[in-house]
Design an enzyme around this catalytic site. Structure first.
Site, short mmCIF file in Angstrom:
data_model
loop_
_atom_site.label_atom_id
_atom_site.label_comp_id
_atom_site.label_asym_id
_atom_site.label_seq_id
_atom_site.Cartn_x
_atom_site.Cartn_y
_atom_site.Cartn_z
N ASP A 179 62.50 1.99 -14.38
CA ASP A 179 63.37 1.12 -15.19
C ASP A 179 64.83 1.59 -15.16
O ASP A 179 65.13 2.74 -15.50
CB ASP A 179 62.90 1.12 -16.64
CG ASP A 179 61.52 0.51 -16.81
OD1 ASP A 179 60.85 0.27 -15.80
OD2 ASP A 179 61.11 0.29 -17.95
N GLU A 204 57.94 -7.35 -21.58
CA GLU A 204 58.62 -6.06 -21.61
C GLU A 204 60.12 -6.21 -21.42
O GLU A 204 60.61 -7.19 -20.88
CB GLU A 204 58.07 -5.18 -20.49
CG GLU A 204 56.56 -5.04 -20.51
CD GLU A 204 56.07 -3.91 -19.62
OE1 GLU A 204 55.65 -2.89 -20.17
OE2 GLU A 204 56.12 -4.06 -18.39
C1 FRU Z 1 58.42 -1.29 -17.65
C2 FRU Z 1 57.82 -0.29 -18.60
C3 FRU Z 1 58.51 -0.33 -19.94
C4 FRU Z 1 58.26 1.04 -20.47
C5 FRU Z 1 58.24 1.88 -19.22
C6 FRU Z 1 57.21 2.97 -19.20
O1 FRU Z 1 58.41 -0.88 -16.33
O2 FRU Z 1 56.45 -0.54 -18.75
O3 FRU Z 1 58.06 -1.34 -20.78
O4 FRU Z 1 59.26 1.41 -21.37
O5 FRU Z 1 57.98 1.02 -18.13
O6 FRU Z 1 57.26 3.74 -18.04
#
Ligand code: FRU
Length: 442
Positions: free
Chosen positions: A46, A285
């Site tokens: 992310d 997300e």
């Molecule tokens: C998206 C996600 C987010 C979370 C992170 C965990 O790629 O699932 O929602 O914060 O990755 O690694």
């Protein structure tokens, strides 16, 4: 003043039946398996570009800055039976050891690794999960909103400062984490209600219309696992033969909203979800906004595997549009899908973030590699920035326009840092100052 007495918008099963994988106007162009890797030492996923509360992507004294979820590549730990590095196992394990790191560059794409934002031991839980770094003022103060995960899941923030020289960028502070709130069990599902609950990914913003500070985040609709009803409102106008929903009551994703008592963002009140996906999808997300032409474009990322029985769609970014913050929202392109992976490379990218200039950043997950025998499916793990894609937002619709460089995240505005003023002005004055200046600049 925004009406905070609102009904959540329901993303219906009928809406989601309109999701069409491989529609060229909403499909991310193929990512080549010959992609470059930002670092041989760490995986990134992310990506959180530095921005102000109104969403503008900023550089500081000419330096662009991104924050990423990051994990050390560990070939010494993940060893396959034949003694080689099991990069897939390493990559799949990353969520449990996620740390937020930062990167900087002058040209918006040649990212230099800056290291961790918080020192080990500062964050109270074992995982530092996604959020949003906000440049508060022209003295370099930053509020990093993020998620403290395992044990529990709490939306939190930590304040620090960015320091630049001619040679690079460093960070100071980021040593006291302030918990903001966990799920409340009234609007948002708690761990006690569902051990597979999702509660994370805060993204604060100033509403351009009422000037107040809000945040969106990922949640699930409150209630014990299995107790949700997929009724006529959740179904929408489905065609004949589409009334069987299997175990769809287990998919309860929603986009949450909270409002701050003032622009410092130190105290928050939880509000009802903006969009719910009961019976449709379990994960909405990293929600975030783009404000354009009087419209609120609310984006969120989701997966193929989190869709409910009887529905499907690609991994990618989905969008909802309204003329008011609290809705009602309409699914963009009628279905919600804005930019999904092509079916031939379903996991090529994820965690898309749409910027106000129409550029969409994401990371490379895994890309198939051609083999002499197509049965020996092989793929290459990414853990690095994907090519940026430009999309155009036109009313309730969107169109893929072009692919740009890997990890291209150009600043929309450069902030020249001023000397720190001594105690006279408060953070609040400074925040107002920066965001008002932006209004004038717009
Ligand atoms: C998206 C996600 C987010 C979370 C992170 C965990 O790629 O699932 O929602 O914060 O990755 O690694």
């Amino acid at each position: 003043m925004t009406n905070l007495n609102y009904q959540s918008t329901i993303w219906t099963r009928a809406d989601a039946l309109k999701v069409h994988e491989n529609d060229p106007t909403t499909t991310q162009p193929l990512v080549s398996p010959n992609f470059p890797v930002m670092s041989n030492d760490v995986f990134i996923w992310d990506t959180m570009p530095l921005r102000t509360l109104d969403g503008t992507i900023v550089s500081v004294n000419g330096w662009s800055v991104i924050f990423t979820l990051t994990a050390k590549r560990s070939p010494e730990v993940f060893i396959a039976k034949d003694g080689t590095y099991d990069i897939t196992a390493d990559w799949n394990d990353r969520h449990g050891r996620a740390r937020i790191c930062f990167w900087y560059c002058k040209d918006g794409k040649s990212w230099i690794y800056g290291g961790r934002v918080m020192k080990e031991g500062v964050s109270p839980t074992s995982r530092e999960w996604a959020g949003t770094p906000i440049l508060l003022n022209d003295q370099g103060d930053i509020d990093l909103y993020y998620t403290c995960v395992t044990p529990g899941a709490t939306i939190a923030k930590v304040r620090g400062r960015i320091v630049t020289t001619d040679k690079g960028v460093s960070v100071e502070g980021f040593n006291t984490v302030k918990s903001l709130f966990p799920a409340d069990g009234k609007y948002y599902q708690t761990e006690a209600q569902n051990p597979y609950w999702n509660f994370r990914d805060p993204c604060p913003f100033i509403d351009p219309n009422d000037g107040r500070l809000y945040m969106v985040f990922e949640g699930n609709v409150a209630g014990d696992r299995g107790s949700h009803k997929v009724g006529s409102a959740e179904m929408g106008s489905t065609p004949p033969g589409y009334d069987q929903v299997g175990g769809a009551r287990y998919q309860t994703g929603c986009i949450g909203l909270a409002v701050a008592t003032d622009l410092t963002g130190d105290n928050w009140k939880i509000l009802p979800p903006l969009v719910t996906a009961v019976g449709v999808n379990d994960q909405t997300e990293r929600p975030h906004y783009v404000f354009k032409n009087g419209k609120y474009y609310l984006f969120t990322i989701s997966h193929k595997y989190t869709y409910a029985d009887g529905l499907t769609g690609p991994d990618g970014v989905y969008g909802f549009v309204s003329e008011s913050l609290t809705g009602p929202y309409r699914p963009m392109n009628s279905s919600g899908l804005v930019l999904g992976n092509p079916s031939s490379q379903p996991y090529q990218t994820y965690s898309h973030y749409v910027m106000p200039n129409g550029l969409v950043t994401s990371f490379i997950d895994s890309v198939p590699v051609p083999t002499p025998n197509p049965k020996d499916l092989q793929y290459r793990i990414g853990g690095t920035e994907a090519p940026t894609v430009r999309i155009e937002l036109k009313g309730d619709t969107s169109f893929v326009i072009e692919t740009l460089d890997y990890g291209y995240i150009p600043a929309m505005r450069d902030i020249k840092l001023r000397k720190r003023r001594s105690g006279l002005s408060s953070i609040l004055d400074d925040i107002l100052n920066l965001n008002l200046t932006q209004k004038e600049a717009a």
